[in-house]
Motif scaffolding. Structure first.
Motif, PDB file in Angstrom:
ATOM      1  N   ARG A   1      -0.022   7.384  -7.975  1.00 21.84           N
ATOM      2  CA  ARG A   1       1.039   7.761  -7.380  1.00 21.84           C
ATOM      3  C   ARG A   1       2.554   6.606  -7.203  1.00 21.84           C
ATOM      4  O   ARG A   1       2.085   5.470  -7.414  1.00 21.84           O
TER       5      ARG A   1
ATOM      6  N   CYS B   1       5.196   5.577  -4.562  1.00 22.69           N
ATOM      7  CA  CYS B   1       5.440   5.863  -3.003  1.00 22.69           C
ATOM      8  C   CYS B   1       6.865   5.183  -2.496  1.00 22.69           C
ATOM      9  O   CYS B   1       6.979   3.905  -2.760  1.00 22.69           O
TER      10      CYS B   1
ATOM     11  N   GLU C   1       2.419  14.808  -4.899  1.00 18.30           N
ATOM     12  CA  GLU C   1       1.744  13.484  -4.756  1.00 18.30           C
ATOM     13  C   GLU C   1       2.195  12.442  -5.693  1.00 18.30           C
ATOM     14  O   GLU C   1       2.134  11.324  -5.634  1.00 18.30           O
ATOM     15  N   ASP C   2       2.826  13.025  -6.924  1.00 16.21           N
ATOM     16  CA  ASP C   2       3.005  12.031  -7.803  1.00 16.21           C
ATOM     17  C   ASP C   2       4.286  11.064  -7.343  1.00 16.21           C
ATOM     18  O   ASP C   2       4.235   9.647  -7.718  1.00 16.21           O
TER      19      ASP C   2
ATOM     20  N   ASP D   1      -1.434   2.639  -8.147  1.00 15.63           N
ATOM     21  CA  ASP D   1      -0.224   3.364  -7.497  1.00 15.63           C
ATOM     22  C   ASP D   1       0.658   2.290  -7.125  1.00 15.63           C
ATOM     23  O   ASP D   1       0.548   1.097  -7.078  1.00 15.63           O
TER      24      ASP D   1
END
Ligand code: F6P
Length: 532
Positions: free
Chosen positions: A316, A318, A345-346, A391
């Motif tokens: 992901r 964020c 959510e990607d 992530d």
């Protein structure tokens, strides 16, 4: 030195398409490019926003006529600011256009509050506030809904400047609102903002209406002669990813709306002259912001590379931000689902202070589902525990934010992943590194730090930081998805077909890529939509 590529301006270049839907020759091979190659293409593409107009064809952002119209519209806003009772300035649009309307209306409302003035700004977005954070494309086709939402927002008002944004001069939602304004000239001054020449406005029938976007534009053009309506529609060149108006369209919308409101506000409260020269200076300050941002090509490509790596391996990205930079993170993240078929959510955005900081009309939307959880607390609760090196986490902040808080958050993230990066703007020639900033630098694997000189104009340096952040995030999410393989040549091929504009675009793309006739492509598309 080579001059700019002006191929797209030739009358023979994709002649059936409006500028906003053409494919940009500069990015034809973006799907084959490396991270740094992608950034360079985006830089060239964004640079087209500020190219000078040539004798023919298109008005551009810096054209005299555009600057003159900006001054006239700002004068109408100034009148409302000076006599706010019964007056309103409404900014409205669909998708990114509505999100930018929200961002700008909120900022300027806050500014009025700071100087104890009553607020005169209001925003409308097709689909309501949920569209600020997720794609709601069906309401974009609903002209009646546009009219109703405008009517409701203006209840009891006697003078309204309505600024409707549709980058492609195409959204029925906005056409319905402009039509309503034109029917009530005693109250409304309609202003249209978009990025196609007026004659390229969409002329398709709108369900339940006798007008098209094109016919509304024609009526406005007539009134424009006596300055009872205004059209601001400079061409900014085709988008880097064809039709992705969240990119240059969104940036240019932000620039135009801010220039109008900034100059109007300065005229109303500081008696600053409202002239073409001043307006042009504002526009050039944004050009400078674009140049300063892209002077960091290498660092931007590090971020694009990191995002691409995460997205490719199922990780992901964020964005953890503060203030309006965080809002830009939320906006950028919300656009990835419709543009690249991404899961929510990607790429996800989070804002310090959650909905209190967002301060949207409808208040907290958390009950709508997990994708509407936007606070840092929510990030700690639902994302942090499962965070890994796959992530990418990106901090978005400025020197006006609480660096202690940023450092504390960085520490917590760093315990779970080393793939932590930062975008940090500082202003007013402040180059001194604070201890806290050093702590953050040491925790991050890269920090893109931009020091901004004090602007020459009255433009708020925050607005330059915001534009800069928007460009950076657009580059990261677009570049990341290009590296993941979500773009073919420079076309979105994982786009969702959720309204009439996107249906037409998808059918065109099928024709272009398959070489089959229109009817066959539409049949295949309908079968795919209805899964028959
Ligand atoms: O239909 C989806 C969309 O293309 C969004 O991506 C975009 O932000 C929105 O439409 C608005 O388009 P326009 O500003 O051209 O009306």
């Amino acid at each position: 030195m080579e001059g700019p590529d002006r191929t797209w301006e030739s009358p023979d270049y994709e002649p059936s398409l409006p500028v906003s839907e053409k494919s940009n020759p500069l990015t034809r091979d973006i799907d084959q490019a490396s991270a740094i190659g992608i950034v360079r293409m985006l830089q060239a593409c964004d640079g087209q926003m500020f190219e000078e107009d040539t004798a023919v064809k298109y008005q551009r952002l810096l054209s005299k006529q555009v600057v003159q119209t900006l001054v006239e519209v700002a004068k109408r806003v100034e009148l409302i600011l000076k006599d706010p009772q019964d007056g309103l300035v409404v900014l409205s649009g669909c998708g990114t256009s509505g999100r930018i309307a929200f961002l700008v209306a909120s900022r300027f409302s806050r500014r009025l509050k700071d100087v104890n003035q009553s607020s005169v700004y209001s925003y409308i977005i097709a689909g309501g506030d949920r569209a600020l954070l997720s794609s709601q494309e069906a309401p974009e086709d609903d002209a009646k809904l546009g009219r109703l939402m405008l009517k409701e927002a203006c209840e009891g008002k006697k003078r309204v400047v309505f600024i409707g944004v549709s980058c492609g001069l195409s959204a029925p939602f906005v056409a319905g609102q402009l039509d309503f304004c034109l029917r009530h000239p005693e109250v409304f001054t309609p202003v249209l903002v978009g990025f196609n020449p007026a004659h390229q406005a969409r002329d398709e029938p709108i369900e339940g209406c006798t007008f098209t976007f094109g016919s509304v534009v024609q009526r406005m053009l007539e009134l424009a002669q006596s300055q009872r309506a205004f059209i601001i529609s400079p061409a900014v060149g085709p988008e880097a990813i064809s039709g992705s108006s969240r990119m240059k369209g969104g940036s240019a919308t932000k620039i135009l709306l801010e220039v109008i409101l900034s100059t109007a506000q300065a005229a109303a409260f500081s008696r600053a002259p409202l002239t073409e020269t001043v307006t042009l200076q504002y526009l050039l300050a944004y050009k400078n912001a674009v140049d300063v941002t892209y002077s960091r090509t290498e660092q931007i490509s590090t971020l694009v590379e990191a995002a691409g790596k995460s997205l490719r391996c199922g990780g992901r990205v964020c964005y953890l931000g503060w203030g309006t930079l965080a809002v830009l993170g939320l906006i950028d993240a919300s656009e990835c689902n419709p543009t690249f078929g991404a899961d929510y959510e990607d790429i996800r955005g989070f804002i310090a202070g959650g909905y209190v900081e967002l301060d949207n009309n409808e208040g907290p939307l958390t009950s709508l589902g997990p994708d509407f959880s936007i606070s840092h607390e929510e990030f700690f609760r639902s994302v942090l525990p499962s965070l890994t090196d796959r992530d990418t986490v990106l901090l978005l902040y400025t020197h006006s934010d609480d660096l202690g808080e940023v450092a504390a958050l960085a520490r917590r993230v760093r315990e779970r992943t080393s793939n932590l990066h930062a975008i940090y703007h500082r202003g007013g020639g402040d180059n001194a590194a604070t201890d806290r900033q050093e702590v953050i630098d040491n925790l991050c694997s890269s920090t893109l730090k931009i020091s901004w000189p004090s602007p020459q104009t009255r433009i708020s340096v925050h607005m330059q930081w915001e534009l800069s952040t928007k460009l950076l995030l657009n580059a990261i999410s677009t570049g990341g998805h290009v590296l993941k393989g979500k773009v073919y040549r420079n076309h979105m091929v994982d786009v969702q077909v959720t309204n009439s504009k996107l249906y037409r675009r998808a059918a065109r793309l099928l024709q272009k890529l398959s070489g089959h006739p229109k009817s066959q492509c539409e049949e295949a598309l309908l079968k795919a939509i209805y899964q028959s």
